[in-house]
Design a protein around this motif. Structure first.
Motif, mmCIF file in Angstrom:
data_model
loop_
_atom_site.group_PDB
_atom_site.id
_atom_site.type_symbol
_atom_site.label_atom_id
_atom_site.label_comp_id
_atom_site.label_asym_id
_atom_site.label_seq_id
_atom_site.Cartn_x
_atom_site.Cartn_y
_atom_site.Cartn_z
ATOM 1 N N GLU A 79 -8.862 -17.268 4.995
ATOM 2 C CA GLU A 79 -9.858 -16.406 4.370
ATOM 3 C C GLU A 79 -11.063 -17.206 3.905
ATOM 4 O OE1 GLU A 79 -10.168 -13.252 0.594
ATOM 5 O OE2 GLU A 79 -8.324 -14.377 1.004
ATOM 6 N N SER A 80 -10.809 -18.344 3.256
ATOM 7 C CA SER A 80 -11.904 -19.184 2.774
ATOM 8 C C SER A 80 -12.722 -19.743 3.924
ATOM 9 C CB SER A 80 -11.340 -20.326 1.920
ATOM 10 O OG SER A 80 -12.363 -21.204 1.520
ATOM 11 N N ASN A 81 -12.051 -20.072 5.020
ATOM 12 C CA ASN A 81 -12.760 -20.603 6.183
ATOM 13 C C ASN A 81 -13.633 -19.538 6.829
ATOM 14 O OD1 ASN A 81 -13.206 -22.711 8.235
ATOM 15 N ND2 ASN A 81 -12.078 -21.314 9.583
ATOM 16 N N SER A 82 -13.137 -18.316 6.918
ATOM 17 C CA SER A 82 -13.935 -17.250 7.526
ATOM 18 C C SER A 82 -15.136 -16.881 6.670
ATOM 19 C CB SER A 82 -13.053 -16.011 7.750
ATOM 20 O OG SER A 82 -12.544 -15.530 6.507
ATOM 21 N N GLN A 83 -14.977 -16.990 5.344
ATOM 22 C CA GLN A 83 -16.081 -16.696 4.436
ATOM 23 C C GLN A 83 -16.996 -17.896 4.217
ATOM 24 O OE1 GLN A 83 -14.165 -15.323 0.868
ATOM 25 N NE2 GLN A 83 -13.525 -13.371 1.776
ATOM 26 N N LYS A 84 -16.607 -19.040 4.798
ATOM 27 C CA LYS A 84 -17.360 -20.292 4.692
ATOM 28 C C LYS A 84 -17.525 -20.752 3.237
ATOM 29 C CE LYS A 84 -19.890 -19.620 9.010
ATOM 30 N NZ LYS A 84 -18.951 -20.482 9.751
#
Length: 1318
Positions: free
Chosen positions: A1254-1259
């Motif tokens: 999730e954090s990676n997709s939201q950068k």
């Protein structure tokens, strides 16, 4: 390592037959000689049992077979050890400790663990041993040692499979020690861990909510409690306790609404709590308090009676009952209730004060004085000065009375001595044993205790109360002289009232009626109660139950209510709920007091300079030494210090969560004054075994007075000159090969299984613990999840290809998924006090000072060398501003306001005190804790405060001069007033701190002016390690400003990561500095622990008397305007402003081996203490390798070794992820990107970043370390692995970092001039 004796394989011939029988796996339980033996199947089953199963192995329900096997194993081990005369492998004792721990035989477990510790030099590699040892200490409430053992487990094995259990226990213990920040951190770490635990998530969430409440963060606590109530399928016990907490908060906390609304909500919450748990005596008691506060007397008494019936009567309950009786004008009943309270708790200050008030209202001043004296002597008394004054008034009244007037006067109440002998209510005596251990769990020792019913509170209607509400206990035997004596005083008093029946007033007649009724009842029952143990009432009692660590309060207060004469404000300190105590045996409830065993203590030769004393809170100070004797035997002699103090500590929580928690009854390790404080023998049924576990027969046994305890404290074992284990200690003494045992580990951990165990025998790995050649040993072969890895043969002089090859060879053996792949290193420890100690006349050394007259003096090279010399902990450069013509006016308050008047200022509200003293807020005693409250303002507003403070001081000074002229002839009066001013009440001041001057646009002129400084003290320079970080750390590689008024304090500390610091006084006033050399920081750390403070995180101001008594030298000097103070690496210091002044400061890192060594040591110590290191030493080391050429061999070896360790970790982790099929995504780094830290545990994360999907997709890239990622998702399915550096780039940097000769360095910086000829 070789054991003290021989291995079992080489034992006496008598052993061989036994070994053969065991190896052959004979099915019989006994041999022909009758000795127990273990079959192969039994050994196989035992190989999987160790301390990691504690709390998860239920021996009481379905574990009878396992329990039988453990008992058999213990008997077999003890028999074998006896046959070998104790000369067995060290692992025998470790396994024996595990088995006894699982059997909950804590004395035996402690003895076995101690023996293992004394035999195994690298005991710290065995995480299961450290965990088991921590559990034993936790069981005995020896929190100081338990904390250290648990911290070392997490340090040597961050992926330890019971890390959640450790974090939970650390959270509980730090909560008791009032280190709330650390407690919250560990509770949160436990909460995010998905591994199994003995407490559920909702129970941990309750602890977090209660932690907010304990810190008086009531709105946060209320929100957390209410959120917890929304949880689906919330267990009834948790629900009841949460509602109880909410009810009590509403009763006590003014912030939660008006009085009527609060009481209504409180009653509703408590009633709901009782619906969920009708048997909670504590909730009944709180409900009674609420009813009493709104005038519902009968409902209050019913609730109190319910509390007693639920077996949870406490001194507080009886005290509250006494108050109600007194309010209803029933003094005799009130007297009996108060007596019950003080007999339950001899130190219950509120009950003694209320009893004194009762006697005073009945015109019996002598008894009132005795009660007030007992109250004043109680450690829970918060208004001693008022009581002392009242006692003096009563004594003066007694002196003015005519002689004999008191003797001739009829007493309304029995005297205190007579009252003490009155029959005790049945509710008390029937549960006396339980009360003596349980009631103290409800006491709290917060500085502000909650108000309790008193005469000054809401008026209560004068309705009659049941005369015989308090009944009497049944005792069968009347023949005891003590019992016959028991009734003599009440009978005599009754007879006296009967004689004067015609002259009694109405109150006395009512009392006579009550006594007659009670006397008839007692005669019918033909019983009388036994007396309580009561010694001299006017002297302080020293019962063992008073010498314990107080549990947490939930006394959430309205304020400090005084017991004024006649007001009878009841004010007991007590906990609103039993403190949660995680059962160290099997997570079942226990309420017994526990003390470490004392009957078998090893005593060895103790060198004074190796002695180490440390305590935590109430726990007795334990002085520990571990050293090698000439014969190779090491003994460990912990001692209990002679002083004990009750400190306000606490931990409260949910009572009886699934029978896995208990009231926290934290006993001292031992009480020298207790007659019954002796502990059972470690192995009472086998004295010979006990002596073997202790050590050699010629080692003396400590018996008698309980002044020593048999505990194990790894902190005292020093392999690196009694200091923190560091990179320097290993690197500095090595050439090609490095010993893993002498070094510390930096930063990044490898991917690892959560169930790794380390097993060694005499320090050697068991490459094949299941091999046939080992089956002949009677010792149980452990079954680690992966075999133990031998140390890698690469060194700092190996190139990166060789390091990569070594890592891949390990991977081919299937060993790359373990943290144990990497060289393990001992946990860091504070240094002991330097030896020999300094003489007393050397404890105030002169401060090294340099006086500058010109700019040339400031740039003279020897000045730089003088400052960075480790022998000089501090250097004062006088006249620097004048010599360099610095414009200090650019940093004056006026200029700051003109430049950026709305700039943010952090404000610390403090008490104005003398610079060399630190008093508690009441001014009654010197303390180390230095409290301050944080807020924020602007430069303009603080400047206004600074100016008004100066004007106010001028007015006060003029007034003092006028008074001095008027009273100049009375010098003694003047000195007395001065003494009073020093001890309070103290004036409140505000200190403007941490003003950021990093913005070169806002503060261009100021920062440009500082470039005039010599290079070694500049904010930015090539020789400053912090300039190579590549990003900003506010206050370290940027300038910070401090705006001060007289008395502004910077508490004691070392600089972040032990870097040097530069501080310039802008003026116009002076500052006073106190400085202690770096080598003594371990002593100050011990003092902080004794005072319940965290050396790294708490705010503390040392007591100079303590330091001088411990032979700690203190540099003390005045910094005048224009002076620069250079604080060398690791120096401890604290500062107080003498006048109105501003200061600027920043950190620098000289390019020296000493600076790098101390920085790495603190990096590792921070990791052990779960504290974030502001300087990312791994990131910095790689940047240094890229940017700096090093000619110092010591510094080069330390940096190179650090690089090698990190490169090995990166390579190993990368290979493990690829083998597991985990994709690694390229991420790279941007310019000026800060180093990364784990968002959970705050350790530095280098190269491979674990980010949630999730954090990676939201950068947003919220980073986790590998260990925290695996705790949240065991197979890392929910995480993406991002790569910052190409492995080829790291290998290239590693290979190109080489030692450069000083000659080449000189050529680079000073190239020779070529002779071009004529």
């Amino acid at each position: 390592m070789k054991s003290c004796g021989v291995s079992l394989a080489a034992a006496a011939p008598a052993f061989s037959d036994e070994e053969k029988k065991m190896a052959a796996g004979k099915p019989r339980g006994k041999t022909k000689e009758g000795t127990l033996s273990l079959t192969a199947e039994e050994r196989e089953e035992l190989s999987g049992l160790d301390s990691l199963l504690f709390g998860f192995l239920n021996l009481h329900e379905n574990g009878a077979k396992t329990e039988t096997l453990l008992l058999k194993a213990v008997c077999c081990y003890e028999s074998l050890i006896l046959k070998a005369d104790g000369k067995v492998e060290s692992e025998f004792f470790c396994q024996l400790g595990h088995f006894n721990l699982l059997l909950e035989d804590y004395p035996k477990a402690l003895s076995a663990y101690q023996r293992y510790y004394s035999l195994q030099s690298d005991y710290w590699k065995n995480a299961a041993f450290l965990y088991g040892l921590g559990l034993v200490y936790f069981y005995y409430n020896a929190f100081h040692w338990a904390i250290k053992a648990f911290q070392e487990v997490l340090y040597v094995e961050p992926s330890f499979c019971r890390a959640k259990e450790i974090h939970l226990r650390l959270g509980l213990m730090f909560k008791v020690n009032t280190d709330y920040e650390s407690s919250l951190k560990h509770f949160q770490l436990a909460l995010i861990d998905s591994n199994p635990c003995t407490l559920s998530s909702v129970e941990i969430q309750f602890h977090i909510a209660h932690l907010y409440e304990t810190q008086r963060m009531y709105h946060s606590a209320k929100e957390a409690y209410e959120q917890l109530l929304q949880t689906e399928n919330l267990p009834a016990q948790v629900k009841a306790t949460v509602l109880q907490q909410l009810g009590w908060m509403h009763h006590n906390v003014d912030l939660l609404g008006d009085q009527a609304t609060k009481e209504s909500c409180a009653i509703q919450y408590l009633q709901k709590s009782l619906e969920a748990d009708p048997n909670s005596g504590q909730s009944w008691y709180f409900l009674g308090r609420c009813y009493s506060s709104i005038g519902k007397v009968q409902d209050a008494f019913i609730s109190y009676r319910q509390s007693i019936d639920k077996s949870e009567a406490s001194a507080d309950t009886w005290c509250s009952i006494g108050v109600l009786y007194q309010q209803q004008n029933q003094p005799m009943d009130a007297l009996q209730a108060y007596i019950c309270a003080v007999q339950l708790d001899h130190g219950h200050a509120a009950a003694w004060m209320d009893l004194g008030t009762l006697y005073e209202s009945c015109n019996q001043p002598q008894d009132a004085i005795k009660c007030y004296l007992n109250a004043a002597r109680s450690k829970s008394c918060s208004n001693t000065s008022m009581l002392t004054g009242r006692i003096k008034v009563l004594q003066a009244q007694l002196c003015n009375l005519p002689q004999g007037s008191l003797q001739n006067k009829t007493k309304l109440l029995p005297s205190i001595e007579e009252a003490w002998s009155l029959p005790i209510p049945a509710e008390l005596t029937s549960r006396q044993g339980a009360m003596n251990t349980a009631q103290q769990a409800y006491k709290a020792h917060h500085p502000n205790t909650e108000p309790v019913l008193g005469l000054s509170e809401t008026p209560i209607s004068q309705q009659p109360l049941p005369v015989h509400m308090i009944t009497y206990s049944e005792v069968d035997d009347l023949s005891s002289p003590a019992k016959r004596k028991r009734i003599s005083s009440p009978a005599k008093y009754l007879e006296q009232l009967r004689t004067d029946r015609d002259h009694l007033n109405p109150t006395q007649k009512l009392m006579l009626q009550q006594l007659e009724s009670q006397f008839v009842l007692m005669q019918q029952q033909n019983t009388f109660t036994l007396p309580h143990n009561c010694t001299n009432l006017t002297s302080r009692t020293e019962e063992p139950w008073r010498r314990k660590l107080s549990n947490s309060t939930q006394g959430f207060n309205k304020g400090q209510n005084s017991h004024l004469p006649g007001s009878n404000d009841e004010q007991p300190s007590f906990s609103t709920d039993p403190a949660l105590y995680l059962q160290a045996a099997s997570t079942n409830i226990q309420t017994s007091h526990r003390m470490l065993p004392t009957s078998s203590i090893t005593q060895g030769i103790a060198f004074n300079h190796l002695s180490h004393t440390a305590t935590s809170g109430d726990q007795q100070g334990i002085c520990c030494t571990k050293e090698s004797t000439p014969s190779g035997n090491r003994s460990f002699v912990p001692e209990i210090s002679s002083h004990t103090e009750d400190t306000p500590n606490g931990c409260a929580g949910v009572k009886g969560f699934s029978n896995r928690v208990q009231q926290l009854m934290a006993e001292p390790i031992c009480s020298p004054n207790s007659r019954d404080s002796t502990s059972p023998n470690l192995i009472s049924d086998n004295p010979q075994m006990s002596s073997l576990l202790i050590g050699k027969a010629n080692e003396s046994m400590m018996t008698g007075a309980c002044d020593k305890v048999n505990s194990i404290h790894p902190e005292s074992h020093t392999k690196t000159n009694n200091s923190v284990a560091s990179l320097h200690s290993s690197v500095i003494s090595t050439t090609a090969a490095k010993s893993a045992d002498q070094t510390t580990t930096l930063g990044v951990t490898s991917i690892s299984s959560p169930h790794i165990r380390l097993q060694t025998v005499n320090g050697k790995g068991l490459e094949n613990s299941n091999s046939s050649k080992n089956t002949s040993l009677p010792m149980i072969s452990r079954k680690p999840d992966s075999p133990i890895i031998p140390s890698m043969s690469v060194s700092i002089y190996s190139n990166s290809t060789e390091v990569l090859k070594a890592c891949r060879n390990l991977d081919k053996n299937g060993l790359s998924n373990s943290h144990n792949l990497l060289d393990k290193c001992p946990p860091p420890r504070p240094p002991t006090s330097p030896y020999p100690p300094l003489p007393k006349d050397k404890l105030n050394p002169p401060t090294p000072s340099i006086y500058l007259e010109s700019k040339r003096d400031a740039f003279f090279p020897p000045l730089h060398q003088f400052c960075i010399n480790p022998k000089n902990p501090v250097t004062v450069i006088r006249g620097l501003a004048g010599a360099l013509k610095l414009d200090l006016g650019l940093f004056s308050t006026k200029t700051l306001v003109e430049a950026n008047n709305e700039h943010t200022v952090e404000v610390r509200t403090q008490l104005l005190q003398p610079a060399d003293e630190n008093w508690d807020p009441t001014g009654t005693k010197k303390i180390w804790r230095c409290e301050s409250n944080r807020s924020h303002t602007t430069i303009a507003k603080y400047a206004q405060y600074q100016a008004s403070s100066f004007q106010e001081s001028l007015r006060e000074e003029n007034e003092k001069k006028m008074q001095h002229r008027e009273y100049s002839d009375n010098e003694s009066t003047s000195s007395d007033n001065s003494g009073r001013r020093r001890k309070g009440p103290f004036k409140t001041i505000k200190f403007g701190t941490n003003i950021d001057l990093s913005d070169d646009k806002k503060w261009k002129l100021q920062l440009l002016e500082l470039t005039k400084l010599p290079a070694f003290v500049r904010v930015v320079s090539a020789g400053n390690l912090l300039s190579h970080l590549g990003h900003t750390i506010l206050g370290m590689n940027t300038v910070q400003l401090y705006m001060k008024v007289p008395g502004s304090r910077t508490p004691g500390h070392q600089e972040n990561n032990n870097f040097c610091s530069v501080n310039i006084n802008i003026g116009p006033g002076d500052c006073e500095w106190f400085v202690v050399p770096e080598g003594y920081w371990g002593v100050l750390n011990d003092f902080c622990e004794k005072n319940n403070l965290n050396f790294l995180m708490s705010s503390w101001w040392p007591n100079l008397e303590d330091l001088y008594e411990a032979n700690v030298p203190v540099y003390r000097f005045i910094q005048r305007p224009g002076d620069l103070v250079w604080i060398n690496a690791g120096t401890v210091h604290w500062v107080q402003a003498v006048g109105w002044c501003n200061n600027i400061a920043w950190n620098v890192g000289p390019l020296t081996a000493s600076q790098y060594k101390l920085a790495v040591e603190r990096y590792e110590w921070n990791k052990l203490q779960s504290v974030k290191s502001l300087v990312p030493m791994v990131h910095l080391s790689w940047n240094m390798a890229r940017n700096i050429k090093v000619s110092d061999p010591k510094l080069f070896e330390m940096i190179k070794y650090c690089l090698m360790k990190i490169l090995k970790q990166c390579l190993t982790l990368r290979e493990a992820l690829i083998t597991a099929g985990k994709e690694i995504t390229w991420h790279g780094r941007t310019n000026d990107e800060p180093a990364h830290y784990c968002s959970i545990c705050e350790v530095e994360v280098f190269d491979l970043l674990f980010v949630t999907n999730e954090s990676n997709s939201q950068k947003t890239y919220i980073v986790h370390c590998q260990d925290c990622a695996r705790k949240a998702s065991g197979n890392l399915d929910n995480f993406v692995v991002l790569e910052e550096y190409k492995i080829e780039d790291l290998m290239q940097v590693y290979d190109q970092f080489t030692l450069v000769s000083e000659f080449i360095m000189l050529l680079q910086y000073h190239p020779p001039l070529l002779d071009t000829g004529p």
